[in-house]
Structure formats: structure tokens, C-alpha cells
Write a protein that holds these residues in place. Sequence first.
Motif, mmCIF file in Angstrom:
data_model
loop_
_atom_site.group_PDB
_atom_site.id
_atom_site.type_symbol
_atom_site.label_atom_id
_atom_site.label_comp_id
_atom_site.label_asym_id
_atom_site.label_seq_id
_atom_site.Cartn_x
_atom_site.Cartn_y
_atom_site.Cartn_z
ATOM 1 N N UNK A 217 0.617 -1.118 0.205
ATOM 2 C CA UNK A 217 0.289 0.085 -0.060
ATOM 3 C C UNK A 217 0.951 1.132 0.264
ATOM 4 N N UNK A 218 1.834 0.763 -0.119
ATOM 5 C CA UNK A 218 3.281 2.190 0.083
ATOM 6 C C UNK A 218 3.049 3.177 -0.590
ATOM 7 N N UNK A 219 3.598 2.052 -2.233
ATOM 8 C CA UNK A 219 3.912 1.629 -3.484
ATOM 9 C C UNK A 219 2.083 1.743 -4.709
ATOM 10 N N UNK A 220 1.857 1.287 -4.358
ATOM 11 C CA UNK A 220 -0.027 0.995 -5.299
ATOM 12 C C UNK A 220 -0.914 1.170 -4.404
ATOM 13 N N UNK A 221 -1.749 1.284 -5.738
ATOM 14 C CA UNK A 221 -3.700 1.383 -5.250
ATOM 15 C C UNK A 221 -4.341 0.190 -5.805
ATOM 16 N N UNK A 222 -5.301 -0.258 -4.949
ATOM 17 C CA UNK A 222 -6.739 -1.037 -5.500
ATOM 18 C C UNK A 222 -6.817 -0.552 -6.150
ATOM 19 N N UNK A 223 -7.385 -1.642 -7.022
ATOM 20 C CA UNK A 223 -8.779 -1.221 -8.448
ATOM 21 C C UNK A 223 -7.279 -0.133 -9.785
ATOM 22 N N UNK A 224 -8.473 0.161 -10.763
ATOM 23 C CA UNK A 224 -7.825 1.030 -12.028
ATOM 24 C C UNK A 224 -7.680 2.145 -11.508
ATOM 25 N N UNK A 225 -7.078 3.231 -11.868
ATOM 26 C CA UNK A 225 -6.965 4.280 -11.889
ATOM 27 C C UNK A 225 -8.288 4.771 -11.416
ATOM 28 N N UNK A 226 -9.259 4.775 -12.508
ATOM 29 C CA UNK A 226 -10.380 5.638 -12.373
ATOM 30 C C UNK A 226 -11.411 4.616 -11.940
ATOM 31 N N UNK A 227 -11.443 2.798 -11.227
ATOM 32 C CA UNK A 227 -12.885 2.485 -10.798
ATOM 33 C C UNK A 227 -12.822 1.300 -10.788
ATOM 34 N N UNK A 228 -13.544 0.725 -10.787
ATOM 35 C CA UNK A 228 -13.489 -1.027 -10.824
ATOM 36 C C UNK A 228 -13.817 -2.045 -11.826
#
Length: 262
Positions: A44-55
Motif C-alpha cells: 500500500x506504500x507503492x500501489x493502489x487498489x483497482x484501476x485508476x478510474x475505478x472498478x
Amino acid sequence: MWAKSELTRTLGAAVAVLCFTGAFVKADVTVVPSNSFSSYSTFETYWAYLYPWGSDHNGSARMKGSSSDHSNIVVGSNTLSLIATPTSNPVPPTSSANPHPAIHYASGAVHAKSQITVTSANSWTISGEFSAPTTHILPSTLTAVNGWPPEADIGEWKGTNDNWFNTFNTSSVVRSDLAAWPADLSFHSLKAVLTAESNNADVRIDFYMDNTRRATQYGKGFVGKAMWLIINLQMEGSSGSPGPSGTTNYKIRNVQITRTGS
């Protein structure tokens, strides 16, 4: 290759200059380290969940995942697992993305928090090891910009035992090179090196598989475009249908992003 409602991209960071025997040497900067899948906190320091625009994207899977929901996005032992499971809803919802297919799967996608912007003063290297199933799914590692294209697919599998290296300059101007991909689900390395051409507008992309260069493609006008790195497990779409009737697992490890220059 995704149906083209796509917005995708990848990375950004800082640079160091070292003095060596009187000359300035540009050092590599690690934007995403190879151990970023070692734990959820590191992830979670380097990555985010899902697409940048959502699901939703343009396939039949809806991405699910958060810091409290790891059903489809699993991290541990320095490996990321994206899991697609058929849904049991007898009346499936419709994707919010063109061409609005029915949602038949719950699946996973992640994207790097930092973005990649290739300039005449830098170059970028994206590398990792991948265990990819190939039947009617689109597990991908790719870059593309908000306001698609550009896009460059480092890894994409479309229903055959081949990996597709793709570069989209427009929705119709596409270069694809295929490399045979083993069907035994063993890990194989993929790498892309992005450098600006001398015209300071186009980006040369060298694609490698198992440490051998398999293709060189050119992104027209990619210089200066901020891009995301996205890893996703999309189902059906341009890979064909019906997709698998059971659970599908896409594994990725030792992903690293480095930048040389400013």
C-alpha cells in the motif's frame, strides 16, 4: 489489448547524480522496489487498489479490493495474486465501461501510485516475473495515458499460449509482436525499457522475455505523457468467451520500476 475506452498509465520518481572520476554519472532511482509485494503495508506504500478510474473496464469482470477486502487481491511472500471468480448472480450487472458487457466475474486490478513520464533526460525500466493463465482472460501489465492512447502492453494474454507486446499510437495504428508463452503456469520474466527518441517526441520501447529482447516498438508522441502502470486480471472481452467456469489465479512477483536520469 483492451477495448478502447481505456485510460491507462504508469509511474514517476526522483533522480541522483554521482561524481565518478571527474564525470557526472546519472544513477538509477528505484521508484517501485522489487519487494513491494512482501506485505500489505509495503504494497500500500507503492500501489493502489483497482484501476485508476475505478472498478470497471471493457471486459466481463468487475475489480474488487481494498485495504479491508483481499478476496481478489492477495499479497504475500513477495507475490501478488489476482483472483477472478465467477459470480452467481442470475441477472448480472452491466459494466460501466464501453462496450458495457455483462459482469460475470469478480476480479482484481492494481496500479502503481507513481507515474512514468518519459523525457529526453531520462529512461525507464519496468520488470517482473509472471505466471499467467491464457484461456479467455486478459491479464495485463501495461502503460497508457489518461486520454487513451498512448498504451504499451508489456504482458497480455488473449486465449492462446502467446504473450502479446503491443503499442497503441491510435485505436487503429497498433503494433503487436507475439512471443510463445509456456502453458505450465511457471514464472517467466518480462521487461520493458522506455527511452526517448532524438526527436524528443517519440518513445522507443524494447520488450524482453526471459532476458532476451523479443520486440522493439515506437510510441508516437509518448514523450512527456504521464502514464500509469496497471496490473489486472480482466476476463473475456477481446480474448473471447465464454471464460473459465472456475477460479482463475494470475501471479506476479519481483516487479520493479527504475528511472535513470531526471
